[in-house]
Design a protein around this motif. Structure first.
Motif, short mmCIF file in Angstrom:
data_model
loop_
_atom_site.label_atom_id
_atom_site.label_comp_id
_atom_site.label_asym_id
_atom_site.label_seq_id
_atom_site.Cartn_x
_atom_site.Cartn_y
_atom_site.Cartn_z
N SER A 131 102.98 -81.09 0.50
CA SER A 131 103.07 -82.32 -0.28
C SER A 131 102.67 -83.46 0.64
N LEU A 132 101.59 -84.12 0.31
CA LEU A 132 101.09 -85.22 1.14
C LEU A 132 101.56 -86.53 0.54
N VAL A 133 102.46 -87.22 1.24
CA VAL A 133 103.01 -88.50 0.77
C VAL A 133 102.23 -89.63 1.43
N ILE A 134 101.65 -90.50 0.60
CA ILE A 134 100.80 -91.57 1.11
C ILE A 134 101.26 -92.90 0.52
N PRO A 135 101.90 -93.76 1.31
CA PRO A 135 102.30 -95.08 0.82
C PRO A 135 101.08 -96.01 0.77
N THR A 136 100.99 -96.83 -0.28
CA THR A 136 99.82 -97.69 -0.42
C THR A 136 100.21 -99.10 -0.85
N TYR A 137 99.36 -100.04 -0.46
CA TYR A 137 99.41 -101.41 -0.94
C TYR A 137 97.99 -101.96 -0.83
N ASN A 138 97.36 -102.20 -1.98
CA ASN A 138 95.97 -102.66 -2.04
C ASN A 138 95.02 -101.69 -1.34
N GLU A 139 95.04 -100.45 -1.78
CA GLU A 139 94.16 -99.41 -1.22
C GLU A 139 93.28 -98.78 -2.30
N LYS A 140 93.00 -99.50 -3.36
CA LYS A 140 92.27 -98.96 -4.50
C LYS A 140 90.95 -98.29 -4.10
N ALA A 141 90.19 -98.95 -3.24
CA ALA A 141 88.87 -98.44 -2.88
C ALA A 141 88.93 -97.15 -2.07
N ALA A 172 103.87 -83.83 4.39
CA ALA A 172 103.01 -84.55 5.34
C ALA A 172 102.98 -86.02 4.97
N VAL A 173 102.88 -86.86 5.99
CA VAL A 173 102.82 -88.31 5.79
C VAL A 173 101.60 -88.84 6.50
N MET A 174 100.81 -89.64 5.80
CA MET A 174 99.64 -90.26 6.42
C MET A 174 99.29 -91.53 5.65
N ASP A 175 98.41 -92.34 6.24
CA ASP A 175 97.96 -93.57 5.59
C ASP A 175 96.76 -93.29 4.70
N GLY A 214 102.32 -92.46 12.70
CA GLY A 214 102.59 -92.52 11.27
C GLY A 214 101.98 -91.33 10.54
N PHE A 215 101.54 -90.33 11.32
CA PHE A 215 100.83 -89.17 10.79
C PHE A 215 101.55 -87.92 11.30
N PHE A 216 102.24 -87.23 10.42
CA PHE A 216 103.01 -86.06 10.84
C PHE A 216 103.29 -85.16 9.65
N MET A 217 103.82 -83.97 9.94
CA MET A 217 104.19 -83.00 8.90
C MET A 217 105.57 -82.45 9.26
N VAL A 218 106.47 -82.42 8.30
CA VAL A 218 107.85 -82.01 8.54
C VAL A 218 108.28 -80.98 7.51
N ARG A 219 109.10 -80.04 7.94
CA ARG A 219 109.64 -79.06 6.99
C ARG A 219 110.57 -79.76 5.99
N ARG A 220 110.52 -79.33 4.78
CA ARG A 220 111.31 -79.96 3.71
C ARG A 220 112.79 -79.98 4.04
N GLU A 221 113.31 -78.86 4.60
CA GLU A 221 114.74 -78.78 4.87
C GLU A 221 115.17 -79.72 6.00
N ILE A 222 114.27 -79.99 6.93
CA ILE A 222 114.57 -80.93 8.01
C ILE A 222 114.69 -82.35 7.45
N PHE A 223 113.77 -82.69 6.59
CA PHE A 223 113.84 -84.01 5.96
C PHE A 223 115.14 -84.17 5.17
N ALA A 224 115.50 -83.11 4.43
CA ALA A 224 116.72 -83.17 3.62
C ALA A 224 117.97 -83.32 4.49
N SER A 225 117.93 -82.77 5.71
CA SER A 225 119.11 -82.80 6.57
C SER A 225 119.40 -84.19 7.15
N VAL A 226 118.38 -85.07 7.17
CA VAL A 226 118.58 -86.41 7.76
C VAL A 226 118.53 -87.53 6.73
#
Length: 383
Positions: free
Chosen positions: A20-30, A103-106, A174-186
């Motif tokens: 699951s790639l999570v990408i936060p955006t603000y004015n990134e339409k293009a 995964a998190v990236m811009d 700001g670019f990394f990949m984490v196991r789901r269970e690790i994220f849930a633990s914190v």
């Protein structure tokens, strides 16, 4: 009567995503359309989904995501209204993710999406908890940064090392990949402050994490404008403060106190300037006090309470209320100082006690009265 048959386009059968790639955006339409194509090419046969978390972009990035999602069902959009911030956006996106790896990236192509598959393979083959895309290991680089930005990054990395040691060469990535269970633990320990969610995750873990790295070279932004600002640096420092004090000092209070210190300098500068201009002490003191209050209000409105910023008539009403609050805070300051001088007989200690009391009172009153959270509207639904 003739019957008209409508043929439906066959639906693509989707499997549950591994990434699951999570990408936060603000004015990134293009950037959205080319980004989806780039991720599709990079991950290949690995089942994936993209969750765009958009902070109600004025350029309507969310509308572009919705348009593209009609053709690419693995693309979703979480549109946030009335709240901003990269860390909180990542957290909300991760909470609705379905993949075993998050995964998190811009969205601006500064992060090299071509290493996503390598990151996933390392996460699964080594049993790592997190795989960090690093700019500072052999084979990585900061690209076309100027000397000033490079020095700022180096300083921030050293500061981050105070929290996480040498677990990774790039704790500010700001670019990394984490196991789901690790994220849930914190999840309940994350501060959601600022822009460095990786540092927040690592420093919030109660047990040592196994961290692997994949080097990459930071690229220039493809479209849009950079989000780097003084506020980003300030929020990073507040995250450091919060983590080092284990939440004893709230970041917003730290900024409120810094603004108060700046207001004191403004007060003294005005006071001495008016003295040289021939004003009486009372007149100079009242004028300096008022200007310092206005200065503090403007700075707190712009920085400390940026997410609740007042505008228009609300700004004027808030200014008046802030001045009233600070007046009562001054009384609290003097009252506590007077008690302390009788108890300890030490002017410095009494003055410090009074100043702390005044700061705490002003912060509490300002947060609950001046910059209070807007009440949610209750919408009645007709039966």
């Amino acid at each position: 009567m003739s019957m008209i048959e409508t043929k439906k386009a066959p639906r693509r059968k989707l499997s549950a995503p591994d990434v699951s790639l999570v990408i936060p955006t603000y004015n990134e339409k293009a950037n959205i359309a080319p980004l989806v194509e780039a991720v599709r090419s990079a991950l290949g046969d690995i089942p994936w989904e993209i969750i765009i978390v958009d902070d109600d972009s004025p350029d309507q990035t969310f509308a572009e995501v919705s348009r593209l999602a009609r053709e690419e069902p693995r693309l979703r959009c979480l549109r946030r209204v009335g709240r901003r911030g990269l860390s909180s956006a990542v957290i909300e996106g991760a909470l609705v993710a379905n993949g075993s790896a998050i995964a998190v990236m811009d969205a601006d192509f500064q992060h090299d999406e071509r290493i996503l598959k390598q990151m996933y393979e390392k996460l699964t083959s080594t049993g790592a908890d997190i795989v960090v895309a690093t700019r500072y290991a052999e084979g990585g680089g900061i690209g076309e940064w100027d000397a000033t930005r490079a020095k700022m990054s180096d300083f921030a990395t050293r500061m981050a090392g105070m929290l996480v040691g040498n677990q990774t060469s790039d704790p500010m990535s700001g670019f990394f990949m984490v196991r789901r269970e690790i994220f849930a633990s914190v999840i309940y320990d994350l501060s959601q402050q600022g822009y460095k969610i990786l540092l927040d995750i690592i420093s919030s873990s109660h047990t040592p994490l196994k961290i692997e790295e994949v080097p990459y070279v930071f690229r220039a932004r493809q479209e849009g404008e950079s989000k780097i600002s003084v506020m980003v640096l300030a929020q990073f420092l507040f995250l450091i403060i919060e983590k080092l004090t284990h939440g004893l000092i709230p970041p917003r209070f730290a900024l409120f106190s810094i603004v108060g210190g700046f207001g004191l300098l403004v007060h003294l500068a005005i006071l001495n300037g008016l003295k040289l201009a021939g004003f009486t002490f009372i007149a100079a003191q009242l004028t300096a006090t008022f200007i310092a209050m206005v200065s503090n209000f403007v700075m707190n409105n712009e920085f400390t309470y940026r997410d609740r910023r007042l505008t228009g008539l609300s700004f004027l009403a808030g200014l008046i209320l802030f001045c009233v609050v600070c007046s009562f805070g001054a009384l609290a300051n003097v009252g506590v100082a007077e008690i302390a001088i009788h108890q300890f007989g030490n002017w410095s200690l009494a003055g410090l006690a009074g100043a702390i009391m005044g700061a705490v009172f002003n912060f509490s009153a300002a947060t609950s009265l001046v910059w209070r959270r807007p009440r949610k509207r209750v919408v009645s639904v007709a039966a």
